[in-house]
Design a protein around this motif. Structure first.
Motif, PDB file in Angstrom:
ATOM      1  N   UNK A 120     -15.390  11.957   1.028  1.00 27.88           N
ATOM      2  CA  UNK A 120     -14.641  10.989   0.265  1.00 27.88           C
ATOM      3  C   UNK A 120     -15.231  11.577  -1.297  1.00 27.88           C
ATOM      4  N   UNK A 121     -14.144  11.291  -2.193  1.00 29.29           N
ATOM      5  CA  UNK A 121     -12.654  10.726  -2.139  1.00 29.29           C
ATOM      6  C   UNK A 121     -11.901  11.538  -1.361  1.00 29.29           C
ATOM      7  N   UNK A 122     -10.877  11.241  -0.666  1.00 31.02           N
ATOM      8  CA  UNK A 122      -9.982  12.206   0.001  1.00 31.02           C
ATOM      9  C   UNK A 122      -9.142  13.189  -0.950  1.00 31.02           C
ATOM     10  N   UNK A 123      -8.828  14.291  -0.592  1.00 31.99           N
ATOM     11  CA  UNK A 123      -8.094  15.307  -1.305  1.00 31.99           C
ATOM     12  C   UNK A 123      -6.760  15.169  -0.713  1.00 31.99           C
ATOM     13  N   UNK A 154      -5.299  15.684   2.962  1.00 35.96           N
ATOM     14  CA  UNK A 154      -5.730  14.530   3.524  1.00 35.96           C
ATOM     15  C   UNK A 154      -4.881  13.665   3.303  1.00 35.96           C
ATOM     16  N   UNK A 155      -4.701  12.493   4.173  1.00 32.47           N
ATOM     17  CA  UNK A 155      -4.057  11.375   4.024  1.00 32.47           C
ATOM     18  C   UNK A 155      -4.805  10.574   3.184  1.00 32.47           C
ATOM     19  N   UNK A 156      -4.291  10.145   1.971  1.00 31.12           N
ATOM     20  CA  UNK A 156      -5.059   9.266   0.860  1.00 31.12           C
ATOM     21  C   UNK A 156      -4.118   8.149   0.351  1.00 31.12           C
ATOM     22  N   UNK A 157      -4.903   7.012  -0.004  1.00 34.31           N
ATOM     23  CA  UNK A 157      -4.269   5.807  -0.364  1.00 34.31           C
ATOM     24  C   UNK A 157      -3.883   6.003  -1.951  1.00 34.31           C
ATOM     25  N   UNK A 186       0.825  -1.178  -0.137  1.00 33.37           N
ATOM     26  CA  UNK A 186       0.045  -0.026   0.021  1.00 33.37           C
ATOM     27  C   UNK A 186       0.726   1.207  -0.019  1.00 33.37           C
ATOM     28  N   UNK A 187       0.391   2.240  -0.785  1.00 33.07           N
ATOM     29  CA  UNK A 187       1.135   3.501  -0.854  1.00 33.07           C
ATOM     30  C   UNK A 187       0.305   4.503  -0.247  1.00 33.07           C
ATOM     31  N   UNK A 188       0.671   5.520   0.758  1.00 27.40           N
ATOM     32  CA  UNK A 188      -0.163   6.739   1.169  1.00 27.40           C
ATOM     33  C   UNK A 188       0.657   7.882   0.875  1.00 27.40           C
ATOM     34  N   UNK A 189      -0.135   8.816   0.441  1.00 31.72           N
ATOM     35  CA  UNK A 189       0.334  10.073   0.242  1.00 31.72           C
ATOM     36  C   UNK A 189      -0.332  10.889   1.376  1.00 31.72           C
ATOM     37  N   UNK A 190       0.793  11.937   1.791  1.00 29.20           N
ATOM     38  CA  UNK A 190       0.736  12.708   3.267  1.00 29.20           C
ATOM     39  C   UNK A 190       0.695  14.118   2.636  1.00 29.20           C
TER      40      UNK A 190
END
Length: 402
Positions: free
Chosen positions: A86-89, A93-96, A67-71
């Protein structure tokens, strides 16, 4: 008094963030974001939905996922920026951003080789009342904020993420002991892995200790690649911890425990378990803990005076920028807070951000488990009863991957 404690616990642990955030989203180059890539092993049951991936029920077969998560760039250290909708921005936001199932050990080793960071691996085990996505985002936050030089591996066990499911969650940690042991063995067998740090929180510390104890009983000692074990707010009976520590054999990894006497979650846990003191709530300056723990050589860090936004005072290790950086920069590399390069005063300053006068002089003293208190013969259990056919899947030994 007990009813008020439980009511306070129920109130403070209410969750306000949206669920179903595991569906990957695309990101642009602006504004810039950071990325954390992790490997996730789980004994949870697949949910059948890409929005959640896994639920809180138990699976007889462990699963592995990358899994990759954007911070987001603008954020307060020590916090997880959950999306309000949702969906995250990814800008806020933290987002997959990527999810991929891994089916074999060979595929897992390819992933680790592509993400190797000095050969160091961090295995994180979450605590009570966590969803799959809770644990993924928490590890991403810890890795990012600590700036640790290690490849992150999450082990997430079946938690129903309900306050009233405390006993179910506890039994789920027992259910997952062998799977975590197998995951650690598989990781240690990878030639790209030089050393492993195991970091566990709350009820997850019980799972970590049980798996390491199992490994020690099988082999006479814990795998030599497991250099460090960090237990944050350990929800473990003190006497049981002492037994686990002894029975994992020698040589042992270097242990560090984070304790706090104002931990409200552990206070409730103590009530639920018959007023039995929890390891994470001791005062390491008091006897008999101080002398017994010094003899065993585990570092105890008292966070009682550390202030965070955590109303339960149960997640200070991750929510305090100073503490999480300490984990990444010193404890992950096996350094103590009182070695030749760091004086006692400097070590305390690093922990509490300068509040040396308030924390006390033992915060960075080497202390550990009260081993000598409980060294008694092991009582043999009766053989287990035969299982119903519906348990056939669980009665067959399952490796992490094929």
């Amino acid at each position: 008094m007990a009813k008020r404690s439980v009511a306070l616990f129920l109130l403070l642990t209410s969750c306000g963030h949206p669920g179903g955030v595991m569906t990957p989203v695309s990101i642009s180059s602006t504004p810039p974001t950071s990325r954390v890539d992790m490997l996730v092993a789980t004994t949870r049951e697949p949910s059948g939905s890409p929005a959640t991936l896994f639920n809180g029920e138990r699976s007889s077969k462990p699963h592995l996922t990358q899994i990759s998560i954007s911070i987001p760039a603008k954020r307060e250290a020590g916090t997880v920026q959950w999306p309000k909708r949702l969906p995250p921005d990814p800008a806020t936001d933290f987002a997959v951003t990527n999810v991929q199932q891994i089916d074999t050990v060979a595929q897992g080793r390819v992933w680790f080789r592509q993400h190797v960071n000095g050969g160091h691996a961090l295995v994180f085990i979450h605590g009570f009342n966590n969803t799959y996505e809770d644990s993924v985002f928490r590890l991403a936050q810890i890795v990012h904020d600590s700036k640790m030089q290690a490849t992150p591996v999450l082990f997430t066990w079946p938690s129903r993420a309900e306050i009233t499911a405390y006993q179910y969650d506890k039994e789920s940690t027992n259910y997952s002991r062998t799977a975590l042991e197998q995951a650690l063995r598989t990781l240690a067998a990878d030639p790209n892995v030089k050393d492993i740090t195991v970091m566990a929180h709350s009820m997850g510390t019980w799972l970590a200790m049980e798996s390491l104890r199992q490994m020690g009983i099988r082999d006479g000692h814990v795998n030599s690649k497991i250099h460090n074990v960090i237990l944050a707010s350990p929800d473990i009976d003190i006497q049981v911890f002492a037994k686990q520590y002894v029975e994992m054999g020698e040589p042992r990894p270097k242990f560090t425990i984070f304790v706090s006497q104002d931990d409200k979650a552990l206070a409730v846990s103590s009530f639920l378990t018959g007023s039995v003191s929890r390891l994470g709530a001791i005062n390491p300056a008091e006897e008999p803990y101080r002398s017994k723990l010094e003899k065993a050589g585990i570092t105890a860090i008292d966070l009682t005076k550390v202030k965070t936004n955590d109303k339960l005072n149960h997640g200070k290790f991750a929510e305090s920028p100073e503490i999480v950086q300490l984990i990444g920069q010193r404890l992950m590399t096996g350094q103590t807070l009182t070695d030749s390069k760091v004086t006692l005063g400097q070590g305390i300053t690093a922990v509490v951000g300068g509040t040396v006068a308030n924390i006390g002089t033992v915060a960075a003293t080497a202390v550990a488990a009260p081993v000598a208190i409980i060294e008694q013969p092991v009582t043999r259990r009766r053989p287990p009863r035969s299982a119903n056919e519906t348990l056939d899947g669980d009665l067959k030994q399952q490796t992490l991957t094929q």
